[in-house]
Every structure is written in structure tokens, then in C-alpha cells.
Design a protein around this motif. Structure first.
Motif, PDB file in Angstrom:
ATOM      1  N   UNK A 227       0.835  -1.197   0.000  1.00 14.90           N
ATOM      2  CA  UNK A 227       0.000   0.000   0.000  1.00 14.90           C
ATOM      3  C   UNK A 227       0.875   1.255   0.000  1.00 14.90           C
ATOM      4  N   UNK A 228       0.354   2.313  -0.588  1.00 14.06           N
ATOM      5  CA  UNK A 228       1.082   3.586  -0.644  1.00 14.06           C
ATOM      6  C   UNK A 228       0.946   4.310   0.687  1.00 14.06           C
ATOM      7  N   UNK A 229       2.046   4.808   1.255  1.00 16.60           N
ATOM      8  CA  UNK A 229       1.944   5.522   2.537  1.00 16.60           C
ATOM      9  C   UNK A 229       1.077   6.760   2.412  1.00 16.60           C
ATOM     10  N   UNK A 230       0.440   7.108   3.503  1.00 17.21           N
ATOM     11  CA  UNK A 230      -0.420   8.283   3.533  1.00 17.21           C
ATOM     12  C   UNK A 230       0.421   9.527   3.790  1.00 17.21           C
ATOM     13  N   UNK A 231      -0.217  10.660   3.543  1.00 21.29           N
ATOM     14  CA  UNK A 231       0.441  11.934   3.832  1.00 21.29           C
ATOM     15  C   UNK A 231       0.831  12.684   2.568  1.00 21.29           C
ATOM     16  N   UNK A 232       1.269  13.917   2.782  1.00 23.27           N
ATOM     17  CA  UNK A 232       1.715  14.776   1.684  1.00 23.27           C
ATOM     18  C   UNK A 232       3.090  14.327   1.219  1.00 23.27           C
ATOM     19  N   UNK A 263       2.886  16.330  13.936  1.00 21.49           N
ATOM     20  CA  UNK A 263       3.235  15.919  12.584  1.00 21.49           C
ATOM     21  C   UNK A 263       4.224  14.765  12.632  1.00 21.49           C
ATOM     22  N   UNK A 264       4.026  13.805  11.773  1.00 21.29           N
ATOM     23  CA  UNK A 264       4.974  12.697  11.607  1.00 21.29           C
ATOM     24  C   UNK A 264       5.611  12.820  10.225  1.00 21.29           C
ATOM     25  N   UNK A 265       6.912  12.984  10.215  1.00 19.13           N
ATOM     26  CA  UNK A 265       7.658  13.129   8.962  1.00 19.13           C
ATOM     27  C   UNK A 265       8.400  11.820   8.729  1.00 19.13           C
ATOM     28  N   UNK A 266       7.994  11.097   7.683  1.00 15.80           N
ATOM     29  CA  UNK A 266       8.574   9.792   7.345  1.00 15.80           C
ATOM     30  C   UNK A 266       9.449   9.955   6.105  1.00 15.80           C
ATOM     31  N   UNK A 267      10.761   9.793   6.285  1.00 12.09           N
ATOM     32  CA  UNK A 267      11.699   9.901   5.177  1.00 12.09           C
ATOM     33  C   UNK A 267      12.096   8.530   4.652  1.00 12.09           C
ATOM     34  N   UNK A 268      12.232   8.426   3.344  1.00 14.60           N
ATOM     35  CA  UNK A 268      12.597   7.167   2.690  1.00 14.60           C
ATOM     36  C   UNK A 268      13.983   7.308   2.065  1.00 14.60           C
ATOM     37  N   UNK A 269      14.616   6.145   1.882  1.00 12.95           N
ATOM     38  CA  UNK A 269      15.944   6.119   1.283  1.00 12.95           C
ATOM     39  C   UNK A 269      15.886   5.930  -0.213  1.00 12.95           C
ATOM     40  N   UNK A 270      16.594   4.895  -0.690  1.00 12.31           N
ATOM     41  CA  UNK A 270      16.731   4.682  -2.128  1.00 12.31           C
ATOM     42  C   UNK A 270      15.386   4.342  -2.745  1.00 12.31           C
ATOM     43  N   UNK A 271      15.190   4.792  -3.978  1.00 11.43           N
ATOM     44  CA  UNK A 271      13.965   4.516  -4.712  1.00 11.43           C
ATOM     45  C   UNK A 271      14.345   3.844  -6.021  1.00 11.43           C
ATOM     46  N   UNK A 272      14.207   2.511  -6.094  1.00 10.46           N
ATOM     47  CA  UNK A 272      14.486   1.732  -7.301  1.00 10.46           C
ATOM     48  C   UNK A 272      15.908   1.961  -7.804  1.00 10.46           C
ATOM     49  N   UNK A 317      13.953   2.324   4.789  1.00  7.04           N
ATOM     50  CA  UNK A 317      15.034   2.144   3.821  1.00  7.04           C
ATOM     51  C   UNK A 317      14.568   2.345   2.385  1.00  7.04           C
ATOM     52  N   UNK A 318      13.392   1.855   2.041  1.00  7.17           N
ATOM     53  CA  UNK A 318      12.959   1.839   0.641  1.00  7.17           C
ATOM     54  C   UNK A 318      11.654   2.609   0.524  1.00  7.17           C
ATOM     55  N   UNK A 319      11.641   3.545  -0.384  1.00 10.71           N
ATOM     56  CA  UNK A 319      10.443   4.341  -0.600  1.00 10.71           C
ATOM     57  C   UNK A 319      10.727   5.485  -1.543  1.00 10.71           C
ATOM     58  N   UNK A 320       9.888   6.506  -1.470  1.00 10.40           N
ATOM     59  CA  UNK A 320       9.995   7.636  -2.384  1.00 10.40           C
ATOM     60  C   UNK A 320       9.848   8.926  -1.597  1.00 10.40           C
ATOM     61  N   UNK A 321      10.916   9.717  -1.515  1.00  9.76           N
ATOM     62  CA  UNK A 321      10.853  11.054  -0.944  1.00  9.76           C
ATOM     63  C   UNK A 321      10.516  11.056   0.534  1.00  9.76           C
ATOM     64  N   UNK A 322       9.608  11.967   0.920  1.00  7.93           N
ATOM     65  CA  UNK A 322       9.199  12.173   2.316  1.00  7.93           C
ATOM     66  C   UNK A 322       7.679  12.285   2.354  1.00  7.93           C
ATOM     67  N   UNK A 323       7.080  11.639   3.348  1.00  5.29           N
ATOM     68  CA  UNK A 323       5.642  11.722   3.585  1.00  5.29           C
ATOM     69  C   UNK A 323       5.399  12.426   4.914  1.00  5.29           C
ATOM     70  N   UNK A 324       4.523  13.437   4.898  1.00  4.28           N
ATOM     71  CA  UNK A 324       4.176  14.199   6.114  1.00  4.28           C
ATOM     72  C   UNK A 324       2.714  13.924   6.421  1.00  4.28           C
ATOM     73  N   UNK A 325       2.456  13.347   7.583  1.00  5.62           N
ATOM     74  CA  UNK A 325       1.091  13.040   8.011  1.00  5.62           C
ATOM     75  C   UNK A 325       0.783  13.815   9.277  1.00  5.62           C
ATOM     76  N   UNK A 326      -0.512  14.098   9.451  1.00  6.42           N
ATOM     77  CA  UNK A 326      -0.998  14.807  10.635  1.00  6.42           C
ATOM     78  C   UNK A 326      -1.634  13.797  11.568  1.00  6.42           C
ATOM     79  N   UNK A 327      -1.141  13.725  12.787  1.00  9.74           N
ATOM     80  CA  UNK A 327      -1.665  12.773  13.769  1.00  9.74           C
ATOM     81  C   UNK A 327      -2.915  13.325  14.421  1.00  9.74           C
ATOM     82  N   UNK A 328      -3.957  12.480  14.493  1.00  9.31           N
ATOM     83  CA  UNK A 328      -5.211  12.907  15.126  1.00  9.31           C
ATOM     84  C   UNK A 328      -5.097  12.821  16.646  1.00  9.31           C
TER      85      UNK A 328
END
Length: 328
Positions: A227-232, A263-272, A317-328
Motif C-alpha cells: 500500500x502507498x503511505x499516507x500523507x503529503x 506531525x509525523x515526517x517519514x523519510x525514505x531512502x533509495x527509490x528503485x 530504507x525503501x520508498x519515495x521522498x518524504x511523507x508528512x502526516x498529521x496525527x489525530x
């Protein structure tokens, strides 16, 4: 004023009158077009003729806002959302499988073959060349004995056959295995061809209908969250912590929606990438890159009034860019 001067002064107005039409004709062309026109006129033929006007030059200019007149036949929003979800799941699975396979192996070049040993013809040159494993030639004294001992050694040498150096066998070439033709016996008329053994029938349970392929094992799929991570999403340049494009609008959108929540900022590493793998050392490197990317986004949000205590940094480790989500 001399006669030559008077003749020259009379030609100047004539030259000026001839130059004015030339300058007026070339005022819409630059130097390149002018020289090109001269060359085309010199060549002659079709290329020297005037270019044909474009089609529809005298027609009325169309109203682009009214074309097309009918709306295109597009899938429903639900169908497009389902297709997008499937494509995202396939992309995420491809990322994980590429990381599981590891980096591409490097195959060393094949070793160079050793030079083949050569032997000279002893009958033509009288000199021999020895290779590894062959005995050395006899000394000159044994081949050409002294005259005193010629009579004593001639008798044994006459009876013994002359020794010749055996030529070395050529190296065997690589050969493909022999092809064995096996013909299928023809099927007699009125009979069906023989079919191989079928798999064993599945167990039967009263009240249940099992399909015929119940005993066929499905391919093993890794337990991966596709599944694709949520957030901006904020995209970064490959293998760096530099944001792609202008993220100012995304930062303002996050700040406006946050309110007083965390805010939860999730950073990913290498992308493909080619060197992305699941080895511990590779994961540590990519997680470090993900933390650097998350820190860049956190600093930008702090500069816009978000307190540092309301920001949580995470990395994978694996993903694309950074995802920023708002915690309820």
C-alpha cells in the motif's frame, strides 16, 4: 575638378538609387536567410521557387475553446481509483523485490588462453625446440662423435632406429553434444494421443466442492505491504537530500491543516536504485538518507512556526521522498 572625378561623381547617385530597392527587399530577412536565398537562386530548380502557402491560410481561425464538442468517454472515478491503487501496489512490490535481489553481480572477464607450444621440423632445420615435459636434446658430442670413436659407435647407431620428435597433438575444440532425433510415433486413426499422468485428485469432503487445481501450489509471494503511505508527498533528487522543485506551497498547505496537532515526517531512502538491497549495511545507509531528508522538511516547517516538540521524525530504507502526516 578633373574629368575622372566628374565621371565618378556622376555614378554615385545612380548607385544609391540601385541600392535602395535591394535594402528594402531584404529588410525582413537576416544574414542567414539572405545568403540561403542567394544559394538557392544559384542552384535553381524547385528549391529556387517560392514556397507554397500553408493549407488553410485564408480560412477562418477556429475557436479552440469549442473543440472537442463532445466529452471523451472516460472510466468512472471509482474505476480510475481502483486502477491507480493496483499500479501503486505493483510499483511498491517491484521496489521490494528489486531490493531483495540486491545489487547486480559483476562477472570477471574470462582468462586469456595460454599460447600453444610449437616445435620446429628437425628434418628441415636440424634444430629442435622442446616443450614442457619433453626430454632435452642430446649434446653435440653424442650427435657428432669424434673421428677416433666413429668406428666403435657406428655399429650400435646403425642398428638402432632414428628417433624423431613426435608432433604435439592439437588442442581439442569445444564441441556441442550430439543431437539425438526422437520421433513421436504417429497416432493410429480413430484413437486419441496418449496423455501423461494427471495429478492426484484432491481430497473430497461431504458438502464441499473443491476445484480441480486445489492441489496446485500458488507462487510464493513475500509478505510485503504494497500500500502507498499516507500523507503529503515531497519528492527529492536521487540519492540526495535536495527537494525537487519548489515545495513552498506544500509547506504552507501542511501548516494550514495542522492546527495544534502533531506531525509525523517519514523519510525514505533509495527509490528503485541499482544498489538498493536488504542487507543490513545497505539498509543502514538508506535509513540515514531518509533521516536527512526528514530533517530538511522538519527545519522548513519549524521556520514557518511549527514547534519542534510537535514533530516526530521516522525513516525507512525503501520508498519515495518524504511523507508528512498529521496525527489525530
Amino acid at each position: 575638378m578633373t574629368a575622372a572625378t566628374r565621371r565618378t561623381a556622376g555614378k554615385i547617385p545612380f548607385l544609391l538609387l540601385m541600392t535602395v530597392p535591394l535594402l528594402a527587399a531584404c529588410q525582413h530577412q537576416d544574414a542567414t536567410d539572405t545568403v540561403t536565398g542567394w544559394w538557392h537562386n544559384f542552384e535553381g530548380g524547385e528549391i529556387a521557387k517560392l514556397r507554397a502557402p500553408p493549407p488553410g491560410e485564408n480560412l477562418r481561425y477556429p475557436h479552440v475553446g469549442r473543440t472537442p464538442m463532445q466529452a471523451p468517454d472516460l472510466p468512472t472515478p471509482e474505476a480510475r481509483l481502483s486502477l491507480t491503487t493496483q499500479l501503486e501496489a505493483q510499483r511498491n512490490l517491484a521496489q521490494r523485490e528489486s531490493a531483495a535481489q540486491g545489487a547486480l553481480p559483476t562477472i570477471p572477464p574470462p582468462p586469456k588462453p595460454a599460447p600453444a607450444a610449437t616445435t620446429a621440423n628437425t628434418e628441415q632445420s636440424g634444430m629442435t625446440m622442446t616443450t614442457v615435459g619433453q626430454p632435452e636434446p642430446e649434446s653435440p658430442s653424442a650427435i657428432n662423435p669424434a673421428p677416433d670413436h666413429l668406428a666403435t659407435t657406428s655399429a650400435p647407431n646403425a642398428s638402432a632406429p632414428a628417433k624423431k620428435t613426435a608432433p604435439s597433438a592439437p588442442a581439442a575444440e569445444a564441441e556441442l553434444p550430439a543431437v539425438v532425433a526422437k520421433s513421436i510415433p504417429p497416432t493410429p486413426p480413430g484413437q486419441f494421443p496418449k496423455i501423461g499422468d494427471l495429478p492426484p485428485p484432491p481430497p473430497q469432503f461431504p458438502g464441499f466442492d473443491l476445484p480441480r487445481d486445489a492441489m496446485v501450489s500458488d507462487p510464493v509471494r513475500p509478505d510485503i505491504d504494497t500500500s502507498t503511505p499516507e500523507g503529503t508527498l515531497l519528492r527529492f533528487q536521487p540519492a540526495t537530500d535536495h527537494v525537487t522543485g519548489d515545495p513552498q506551497g506544500d509547506y504552507q498547505h501542511i501548516v494550514s491543516l495542522r492546527g495544534n496537532r502533531r506531525l509525523t515526517i517519514l523519510g525514505f531512502g533509495a527509490f528503485m536504485s541499482a544498489d538498493a538491497a536488504l542487507a543490513p549495511a545497505d539498509q543502514n545507509r538508506e535509513i540515514a538518507l531518509g533521516l536527512l531528508r526528514a530533517r530538511v522538511v522538519a527545519r522548513a516547517l519549524i521556520a514557518r512556526g511549527v514547534p519542534a516538540s510537535a514533530i516526530i521524525l521516522r525513516a525507512e530504507a525503501i520508498g519515495d521522498g518524504v511523507r508528512v502526516t498529521i496525527n489525530d
